[in-house]
Design an enzyme around this catalytic site. Structure first.
Site, PDB file in Angstrom:
ATOM      1  N   ALA A 106       5.309   8.325   4.742  1.00  0.00           N
ATOM      2  CA  ALA A 106       4.185   9.311   4.239  1.00  0.00           C
ATOM      3  C   ALA A 106       4.529   9.943   2.924  1.00  0.00           C
ATOM      4  O   ALA A 106       5.676   9.646   2.411  1.00  0.00           O
ATOM      5  CB  ALA A 106       3.910  10.266   5.097  1.00  0.00           C
ATOM      6  N   LYS A 107       3.623  10.174   2.225  1.00  0.00           N
ATOM      7  CA  LYS A 107       3.833  11.090   0.867  1.00  0.00           C
ATOM      8  C   LYS A 107       2.664  11.977   0.828  1.00  0.00           C
ATOM      9  O   LYS A 107       1.603  11.658   1.177  1.00  0.00           O
ATOM     10  CB  LYS A 107       3.759  10.196  -0.038  1.00  0.00           C
ATOM     11  CG  LYS A 107       4.732  10.641  -1.185  1.00  0.00           C
ATOM     12  CD  LYS A 107       6.183  10.569  -1.246  1.00  0.00           C
ATOM     13  CE  LYS A 107       7.051  11.053  -2.507  1.00  0.00           C
ATOM     14  NZ  LYS A 107       8.362  10.985  -1.910  1.00  0.00           N
TER      15      LYS A 107
END
Ligand code: NAD
Length: 421
Positions: A106-107
């Site tokens: 994720a980011k």
């Protein structure tokens, strides 16, 4: 277009395509991996110190959760855009798979210049962004961490915001927290330590004495400053470092401890104004072209490109930053025999110790620094050996080998889970 404003997700998917062909990836799984599972854009209204309301834009992207809850940093920068966040999320998927940490990728990020915000504005922005992404993050769903321009204090605010809304203390919601709030010993230094470990692992494989090598480090933030310090303490002579303010070069070796002390109190923690005997100021672009053994890009993505790759004189590139080398540059470097230890291996130290922090937080049982650094070194060295062996066996670059291992593991997990429903 600025060199670091290239469409990063296109670049990330170019890398995936090359590997998909190499490992004969099932076309259905390839299509799954070509887009993130979830993309969230949030409006982040903030009451500024002058009483006016300013609305910022934030993102959180989850690329693939096949191997576990998603994990990835949060970036505050004017250059943040959805394509970049998607690319960084995909790189997290590969990185966690490569080093065998049970997470997906994720980011997140907010488009802002944190240096123009007061402490109060930064806190209100952080808390509102955290509330905005709360529907998709969670201790067992998606666990944020620091990235460019975010730090332990900001992670503490996120932990508190989620805790207040949930009515309990959520130690596992975020990693990179202050030690006093359930952070892990060694987490702040983990990415830079991993860069040092990867450098020494490579030199060892090649039978080179670290004390006979020189190094240049681009970026003097969380990753670059620790990498420079630990390299200089473990053999290589660090002759150049840079930050956004400029590049500093001393052929006799820089006084990294002096530089670290300087940025503790300098404006915006920058090296501007730093002086030492024998040091010259060079251009930031020239730092990348110095005649050193080891080059550590540890600032931003897309720094070594089709334009400057032919001019690089370093023999080894250890990627502290995410995505610092473009696919065009990769081909040129490979042709020239320059070895790049890819980001998903070289900078994986951060997510490895983040994982330790998460495990410690969920159990409320904390480890000593010795155990953390030992386990970090073991995991990174085991992964380094796997990548090195496959690269030799298949006669491919370390990046291709790392991707082959990582994408195969993710594909295997998707295959075993099956497609819901
Ligand atoms: P940071 O904000 O702490 O530091 C960034 C540094 O880069 C600063 O010193 C800044 O001045 C410098 N910089 C910016 N533009 C530059 C330029 N053009 N030339 C030279 N220096 C420049 O960020 P960080 O956490 O150290 O992250 C750096 C890179 O490492 C990013 O790509 C990030 O995604 C990656 N990374 C970070 C972690 C982590 O644990 N923090 C983990 C893995 C990867």
């Amino acid at each position: 277009m600025e060199k670091n404003q290239k469409d990063m997700f296109v670049m990330a998917m170019q890398q995936l395509k090359i590997v998909a062909e190499k490992i004969n990836l099932d076309s259905g799984i390839y299509n799954i991996l070509r887009q993130p599972e979830r993309e969230l854009t949030v409006a982040v209204p903030v009451k500024m110190d002058d009483g006016k309301i300013k609305v910022f834009t934030g993102f959180r992207v989850q690329h693939c959760s096949a191997r576990g809850p998603c994990k990835g940093g949060i970036r505050y920068d004017l250059g943040v855009n959805l394509s970049e966040v998607k690319a960084l999320a995909a790189w997290m998927t590969w990185k966690c798979a490569l080093v065998n940490i049970p997470y997906g990728g994720a980011k997140g990020g907010v488009i802002c210049d944190p240096f123009q915000l007061s402490e109060g504005e930064l806190e209100r922005l952080t808390r509102r962004y955290a509330a905005g992404i709360m529907p998709i993050i969670g201790e067992r769903k998606d666990i944020p961490a620091p990235d460019v321009n975010t730090n332990a204090k900001i992670m503490g605010w996120i932990m508190d915001t989620v805790s207040m809304i949930e009515g309990r203390t959520t130690l596992g919601i975020v990693t990179g927290k202050p030690i006093e709030l359930g952070g892990s010993l060694g987490r702040r230094e983990a990415t830079g330590r991993g860069v040092m470990i990867s450098t020494l692992n490579l030199l060892k494989k090649l039978g080179l004495d670290p004390r006979q090598t020189t190094a240049a480090v681009q970026g003097f933030g969380n990753v670059g400053s620790v990498a420079a310090e630990l390299l200089s303490l473990n053999g290589p002579k660090v002759v150049a470092v840079s930050d956004i303010s400029g590049a500093y070069y001393n052929p006799n070796g820089l006084d990294i401890t002096g530089m670290l002390n300087y940025v503790q109190t300098s404006k915006n923690h920058l090296l501007a104004g730093y002086q030492e005997a024998g040091m010259q100021i060079i251009s930031k672009d020239d730092l990348l072209l110095l005649d050193v053994a080891v080059l550590v890009p540890a600032a931003l993505e897309n720094q070594i490109t089709g334009e400057n790759a032919a001019l690089i004189r370093a023999k080894f590139i250890i990627e502290g930053a995410n995505g610092p080398t473009s696919p065009e540059a990769d081909l040129i470097l490979e042709d020239r025999g320059i070895i790049a230890v890819p980001d998903i291996l070289a900078n994986a130290g951060g997510v490895i110790v983040s994982y330790f922090e998460w495990v410690q937080g969920l159990q409320s049982f904390f480890w000593d620094l010795d155990r953390i650094n030992k386990e970090l070194k073991n995991i990174l060295t085991r992964s380094f050996d796997e990548v090195w062996t496959l690269a030799q066996e298949k006669k491919v670059s370390m990046r291709t080998a790392a991707y082959m291992i990582a994408v195969s593991k993710v594909a295997d997990a998707i295959g075993r889970r099956g497609v819901f429903p």
